[in-house]
Design an enzyme around this catalytic site. Structure first.
Site, PDB file in Angstrom:
ATOM      1  N   GLY A 190      15.480  10.336  -6.144  1.00 23.43           N
ATOM      2  CA  GLY A 190      14.545   9.589  -6.990  1.00 23.43           C
ATOM      3  C   GLY A 190      14.473  10.284  -8.340  1.00 23.43           C
ATOM      4  N   ALA A 230      12.635  12.693  -9.548  1.00 20.96           N
ATOM      5  CA  ALA A 230      12.549  14.163  -9.602  1.00 20.96           C
ATOM      6  C   ALA A 230      13.902  14.802  -9.289  1.00 20.96           C
ATOM      7  CB  ALA A 230      11.476  14.658  -8.633  1.00 20.96           C
ATOM      8  N   LYS A 282      19.075  10.268   2.024  1.00 23.67           N
ATOM      9  CA  LYS A 282      19.265   9.756   3.387  1.00 23.67           C
ATOM     10  C   LYS A 282      19.641   8.282   3.426  1.00 23.67           C
ATOM     11  CE  LYS A 282      14.358   8.999   4.526  1.00 23.67           C
ATOM     12  NZ  LYS A 282      13.282   9.358   5.447  1.00 23.67           N
ATOM     13  N   SER A 298      11.055   5.504  -3.874  1.00 26.47           N
ATOM     14  CA  SER A 298       9.854   4.911  -4.490  1.00 26.47           C
ATOM     15  C   SER A 298      10.110   4.658  -5.963  1.00 26.47           C
ATOM     16  CB  SER A 298       8.650   5.841  -4.329  1.00 26.47           C
ATOM     17  OG  SER A 298       8.231   5.850  -2.994  1.00 26.47           O
ATOM     18  N   ALA A 311       8.976   1.349  -8.512  1.00 28.08           N
ATOM     19  CA  ALA A 311       7.832   1.519  -9.415  1.00 28.08           C
ATOM     20  C   ALA A 311       7.787   0.347 -10.385  1.00 28.08           C
ATOM     21  CB  ALA A 311       7.941   2.839 -10.158  1.00 28.08           C
ATOM     22  N   GLN A 312       6.603  -0.179 -10.576  1.00 26.41           N
ATOM     23  CA  GLN A 312       6.489  -1.395 -11.402  1.00 26.41           C
ATOM     24  C   GLN A 312       5.851  -1.114 -12.750  1.00 26.41           C
ATOM     25  OE1 GLN A 312       4.009  -3.951  -9.079  1.00 26.41           O
ATOM     26  NE2 GLN A 312       5.622  -4.546  -7.677  1.00 26.41           N
ATOM     27  N   GLU A 364      -3.831   0.994 -18.147  1.00 26.62           N
ATOM     28  CA  GLU A 364      -4.066   0.919 -16.705  1.00 26.62           C
ATOM     29  C   GLU A 364      -5.383   1.599 -16.412  1.00 26.62           C
ATOM     30  OE1 GLU A 364      -0.649   2.453 -14.622  1.00 26.62           O
ATOM     31  OE2 GLU A 364       0.288   0.488 -14.583  1.00 26.62           O
ATOM     32  N   HIS A 420      -3.644   2.094  -2.918  1.00 24.78           N
ATOM     33  CA  HIS A 420      -3.606   1.158  -4.041  1.00 24.78           C
ATOM     34  C   HIS A 420      -4.465  -0.042  -3.684  1.00 24.78           C
ATOM     35  CE1 HIS A 420      -2.221  -1.377  -7.272  1.00 24.78           C
ATOM     36  NE2 HIS A 420      -1.584  -0.354  -7.783  1.00 24.78           N
ATOM     37  N   ARG A 460      -8.850   4.078  -8.850  1.00 22.26           N
ATOM     38  CA  ARG A 460      -8.305   3.347  -7.705  1.00 22.26           C
ATOM     39  C   ARG A 460      -9.120   3.495  -6.427  1.00 22.26           C
ATOM     40  NH1 ARG A 460      -1.788   4.235  -8.464  1.00 22.26           N
ATOM     41  NH2 ARG A 460      -1.672   2.698 -10.122  1.00 22.26           N
ATOM     42  N   HIS A 466      -0.490   4.393  -0.920  1.00 19.26           N
ATOM     43  CA  HIS A 466       0.400   4.273  -2.078  1.00 19.26           C
ATOM     44  C   HIS A 466       1.006   5.592  -2.515  1.00 19.26           C
ATOM     45  CE1 HIS A 466       2.036   2.404  -5.595  1.00 19.26           C
ATOM     46  NE2 HIS A 466       1.287   3.081  -6.439  1.00 19.26           N
ATOM     47  N   ARG A 499      -4.771  10.633  -8.293  1.00 19.13           N
ATOM     48  CA  ARG A 499      -3.774  10.525  -9.356  1.00 19.13           C
ATOM     49  C   ARG A 499      -4.167   9.484 -10.396  1.00 19.13           C
ATOM     50  NH1 ARG A 499       1.414   7.059  -9.572  1.00 19.13           N
ATOM     51  NH2 ARG A 499       0.122   5.726  -8.269  1.00 19.13           N
ATOM     52  N   LEU A 528       5.538   9.152 -12.196  1.00 16.79           N
ATOM     53  CA  LEU A 528       6.914   9.132 -12.704  1.00 16.79           C
ATOM     54  C   LEU A 528       7.073  10.226 -13.753  1.00 16.79           C
ATOM     55  CD1 LEU A 528       7.464   5.267 -13.007  1.00 16.79           C
ATOM     56  CD2 LEU A 528       8.615   6.796 -11.406  1.00 16.79           C
TER      57      LEU A 528
HETATM   58  C1  LIG Z   1       5.792   0.133  -5.102  1.00 19.59           C
HETATM   59  C2  LIG Z   1       5.517   1.360  -5.907  1.00 19.59           C
HETATM   60  C3  LIG Z   1       5.144   1.248  -7.240  1.00 19.59           C
HETATM   61  C4  LIG Z   1       4.894   2.390  -7.999  1.00 19.59           C
HETATM   62  N1  LIG Z   1       4.591   2.249  -9.314  1.00 19.59           N
HETATM   63  C5  LIG Z   1       4.459   3.363 -10.080  1.00 19.59           C
HETATM   64  C6  LIG Z   1       4.295   3.266 -11.484  1.00 19.59           C
HETATM   65  O1  LIG Z   1       4.271   2.179 -12.035  1.00 19.59           O
HETATM   66  N2  LIG Z   1       4.155   4.420 -12.187  1.00 19.59           N
HETATM   67  C7  LIG Z   1       4.189   5.650 -11.608  1.00 19.59           C
HETATM   68  O2  LIG Z   1       4.071   6.669 -12.304  1.00 19.59           O
HETATM   69  N3  LIG Z   1       4.351   5.762 -10.279  1.00 19.59           N
HETATM   70  C8  LIG Z   1       4.515   4.664  -9.509  1.00 19.59           C
HETATM   71  N4  LIG Z   1       4.707   4.787  -8.167  1.00 19.59           N
HETATM   72  C9  LIG Z   1       4.836   6.134  -7.599  1.00 19.59           C
HETATM   73  C10 LIG Z   1       6.190   6.705  -7.992  1.00 19.59           C
HETATM   74  O3  LIG Z   1       7.152   5.672  -7.928  1.00 19.59           O
HETATM   75  C11 LIG Z   1       6.600   7.834  -7.064  1.00 19.59           C
HETATM   76  O4  LIG Z   1       5.580   8.761  -6.926  1.00 19.59           O
HETATM   77  C12 LIG Z   1       7.832   8.545  -7.631  1.00 19.59           C
HETATM   78  O5  LIG Z   1       8.852   7.608  -7.905  1.00 19.59           O
HETATM   79  C13 LIG Z   1       8.329   9.593  -6.649  1.00 19.59           C
HETATM   80  O6  LIG Z   1       9.550  10.078  -7.124  1.00 19.59           O
HETATM   81  P1  LIG Z   1      10.305  11.191  -6.278  1.00 19.59           P
HETATM   82  O7  LIG Z   1      11.552  11.490  -7.008  1.00 19.59           O
HETATM   83  O8  LIG Z   1       9.373  12.293  -5.987  1.00 19.59           O
HETATM   84  O9  LIG Z   1      10.590  10.485  -4.877  1.00 19.59           O
HETATM   85  P2  LIG Z   1      11.356   9.124  -4.535  1.00 19.59           P
HETATM   86  O10 LIG Z   1      11.622   8.331  -5.742  1.00 19.59           O
HETATM   87  O11 LIG Z   1      10.622   8.455  -3.432  1.00 19.59           O
HETATM   88  O12 LIG Z   1      12.740   9.653  -3.962  1.00 19.59           O
HETATM   89  C14 LIG Z   1      12.787  10.337  -2.726  1.00 19.59           C
HETATM   90  C15 LIG Z   1      14.238  10.513  -2.335  1.00 19.59           C
HETATM   91  O13 LIG Z   1      14.334  11.406  -1.222  1.00 19.59           O
HETATM   92  C16 LIG Z   1      15.207  10.853  -0.240  1.00 19.59           C
HETATM   93  N5  LIG Z   1      14.861  11.444   1.057  1.00 19.59           N
HETATM   94  C17 LIG Z   1      13.674  11.394   1.709  1.00 19.59           C
HETATM   95  N6  LIG Z   1      13.741  12.091   2.863  1.00 19.59           N
HETATM   96  C18 LIG Z   1      14.992  12.594   2.940  1.00 19.59           C
HETATM   97  C19 LIG Z   1      15.692  13.380   3.909  1.00 19.59           C
HETATM   98  N7  LIG Z   1      15.128  13.807   5.047  1.00 19.59           N
HETATM   99  N8  LIG Z   1      16.990  13.707   3.668  1.00 19.59           N
HETATM  100  C20 LIG Z   1      17.614  13.271   2.540  1.00 19.59           C
HETATM  101  N9  LIG Z   1      17.008  12.512   1.604  1.00 19.59           N
HETATM  102  C21 LIG Z   1      15.714  12.179   1.804  1.00 19.59           C
HETATM  103  C22 LIG Z   1      14.980   9.365  -0.373  1.00 19.59           C
HETATM  104  O14 LIG Z   1      16.012   8.626   0.234  1.00 19.59           O
HETATM  105  C23 LIG Z   1      14.920   9.223  -1.899  1.00 19.59           C
HETATM  106  O15 LIG Z   1      16.216   9.237  -2.442  1.00 19.59           O
HETATM  107  C24 LIG Z   1       4.963   3.665  -7.389  1.00 19.59           C
HETATM  108  C25 LIG Z   1       5.321   3.785  -6.052  1.00 19.59           C
HETATM  109  C26 LIG Z   1       5.601   2.637  -5.306  1.00 19.59           C
HETATM  110  C27 LIG Z   1       5.997   2.782  -3.875  1.00 19.59           C
END
Ligand SMILES: Cc1cc2nc3c(=O)[nH]c(=O)nc-3n(C[C@H](O)[C@H](O)[C@H](O)COP(=O)(O)OP(=O)(O)OC[C@H]3O[C@@H](n4cnc5c(N)ncnc54)[C@H](O)[C@@H]3O)c2cc1C
Length: 512
Positions: free
Chosen positions: A14, A16, A35, A42, A46-47, A113, A228, A274, A335, A370, A376
């Site tokens: 994702g 990060a 995986k 997520s 994100a919208q 927001e 949410h 929220r 959420h 949050r 993001l």
């Molecule tokens: C529907 C929705 C809307 C959102 N809207 C917003 C928004 O508008 N603005 C905002 O700031 N935030 C928003 N958020 C929150 C935000 O999207 C997330 O907090 C953020 O994207 C998390 O990023 P990340 O890189 O930490 O994790 P993620 O983007 O979730 O990525 C996690 C990754 O880890 C991998 N993974 C997990 N477990 C394993 C494992 N055991 N082995 C190997 N790989 C694994 C997954 O496959 C994925 O690739 C939203 C979230 C959702 C669900």
């Protein structure tokens, strides 16, 4: 056992993980394990957008204040400072990599927001911001020769030797592989799948937090889960998020009798924090004996709504809801998790050689709640920081690794997963109390044997991780005898004693 050596191992693709990979690329070989397919995260869904100080009407001081206020007294101020100060730099960099944020003329279009006192949310393709971010990040990663993607490989556990992290065991195509690395960064995202109502994708099963916990890392703030207020409620439709920015642009909430109610609960009405909006919705649902309330955009210009929320418009229409002319049935859903693997400002965890960033981590940026669209941004700012710190790690990769997981299955695993999610939603959800937490604890205890087994199939691994994390959230929620931020106890409605202390948990504190 097959063994592979890499310089840097990143688990998760994702925002990060990909941002950390870009930071590390000039310093050695980077392997990004994920995986599922690379964009399944997520981030992809994100919208609403990403918050950053990008206009003359805004300052880092105001963004800091808004974030601290939303965090309800439990943010780490120095972590928030880093977030808001470095945020705009990360956005400019992203634009230089090709990110196309929506604009009004030449100027970036910024929306409002909940709990933001300035318009500071950048968005892309209307309501598909995450897709645009993943597109740009994956394209950038593809251009870097030293970064390799490793999709459909699930991480089982970390390789820990002498209290240091030496990489991770993953399963790919049924084969267990030891990936040995100088530094390992967990970027596995959140844990919404622990709850039966959630906006999160299927990959969000809290793996990284459970894996780190088993390895002995410290987790913090695990009682703080954000719900949410508005996800589509329909027995025939998926639990689709209806972005906060819809309320930011003027949508209002009505109970099933058609009455607006948010003004009765908070002076900011629909734009209250929220947790307040979610609890108000639950109260109205109970009061009117209904399973949902309505989101109403009927008073807004139809063309504007279609243009501003194209993906939401199209998805709802597929389920026979025209958001420009119908009331939209909505209810809250899990959420975002504010807690996670405790890190410092450089993503360092309590285990040498192990870093964490994004939703899996707890930098303290979000405190007890949050601020919308800060996550993001956190992924970008702290993903880059973790990458930068990891390149200086001095762990020499271990030469040997050994792991022998059972390949057995768990009888009734679907049923256990379903009941876990129901228990977490009903007993450990938006409103909790000592009795509900104890009921949840006792109901899940019967599956404790699963926690002591090793599995090598995704379904079983996820279930084990979900059970581990559910128990951790229950214990943290029980320990906090007060209501702060997103954690609301019906038996302790006040903030309670020592409310401003953080609850940190590791396996020495919780014995299952
Ligand atoms: C529907 C929705 C809307 C959102 N809207 C917003 C928004 O508008 N603005 C905002 O700031 N935030 C928003 N958020 C929150 C935000 O999207 C997330 O907090 C953020 O994207 C998390 O990023 P990340 O890189 O930490 O994790 P993620 O983007 O979730 O990525 C996690 C990754 O880890 C991998 N993974 C997990 N477990 C394993 C494992 N055991 N082995 C190997 N790989 C694994 C997954 O496959 C994925 O690739 C939203 C979230 C959702 C669900």
């Amino acid at each position: 056992m097959k063994t592979e050596e890499v310089d840097f191992l990143i688990i998760g693709s994702g925002v990060a993980g990909l941002r950390a990979a870009i930071e590390l690329a000039p310093y050695g070989g980077v392997l990004v394990v994920t995986k599922d397919k690379p964009n399944e995260s997520s981030t992809e869904y994100a919208q609403g957008g990403i918050a950053a100080v990008m206009s003359d009407e805004d300052t880092v001081g105001i963004h800091l204040e808004d974030t601290l206020k939303a965090g309800d007294g439990l943010c780490r101020e120095e972590a928030v400072k880093v977030l808001v100060e470095e945020g705009s730099e990360r956005i400019k960099e992203l634009i230089s990599w090709g990110a196309e944020f929506d604009r009004e003329g030449m100027k970036l279009s910024l929306t409002l927001e909940a709990a933001h006192s300035r318009r500071r949310i950048l968005h892309a393709r209307g309501d598909s911001t995450g897709k645009e971010l993943e597109r740009v990040l994956l394209k950038k990663v593809l251009s870097l020769k030293s970064v390799r993607k490793y999709p459909f490989a699930i991480t089982m556990d970390l390789i820990i030797k002498d209290s240091e992290c030496h990489g991770a065991y993953v399963v790919k195509d049924g084969e267990v592989i030891a990936l040995l690395a100088k530094a390992t960064i967990l970027t596995t995202g959140g844990a919404g799948q622990l709850f039966s109502r959630t906006t999160n994708p299927m990959v969000a099963t809290g793996d990284g937090m459970s894996i780190a916990f088993r390895a002995g890392a410290l987790l913090e703030d695990m009682e703080f889960v954000q719900f949410h207020p508005t996800s589509l409620y329909s027995p025939t439709a998926p639990q689709f998020l209806l972005s906060e920015s819809m309320r930011g642009e003027g949508a209002v909430l009505r109970n099933i009798n058609g009455e607006r109610f948010m003004e009765r609960y908070h002076p900011m009405a629909e734009l209250a924090p929220r947790d307040i909006v979610s609890r108000a919705i639950i109260s109205e649902m109970v009061r009117t004996d209904s399973r949902h309330v309505y989101l109403d955009l009927r008073h807004m210009d139809k063309d504007f709504v279609k243009k501003r929320f194209p993906a939401i418009y199209a998805t709802c229409l597929r389920y026979d809801v025209d958001i420009t002319s119908d009331l939209i049935p909505v209810s809250p859903a899990a959420h975002y998790i504010m807690g996670g693997v405790k890190t410092d400002l450089d993503g360092k965890t309590s285990i040498k050689g192990l870093y964490a960033a994004g939703e899996v981590a707890c930098t303290g940026v979000h405190g007890a709640n949050r601020l919308a669209s800060n996550s993001l941004l956190e992924g970008f700012v702290y993903g880059a920081r973790a990458g930068s710190a990891a390149r200086n790690t001095v762990i020499s990769p271990s030469k040997s690794a050994c792991y022998d997981p059972a390949s057995g299955s768990i009888p009734d695993s679907e049923e256990i997963r379903r009941s876990l999610r129901k228990i977490m939603w009903e007993k450990v959800g938006i409103i909790r109390c000592a009795n509900s937490l104890d009921e949840a604890r006792r109901a899940l205890r019967v599956h404790n044997h699963i926690l002591n087994e090793d599995y090598c199939r995704r379904h079983e691994l996820e279930l084990k991780n979900m059970l581990t994390l559910a128990r951790i959230i229950i214990e943290a929620a029980d320990m906090r005898k007060g209501s702060v931020g997103a954690h609301y106890r019906s038996d302790f409605k006040d903030r309670g004693p020592n409310w401003n202390e953080h609850i940190a948990i590791d396996k020495g504190i919780i014995f299952f």
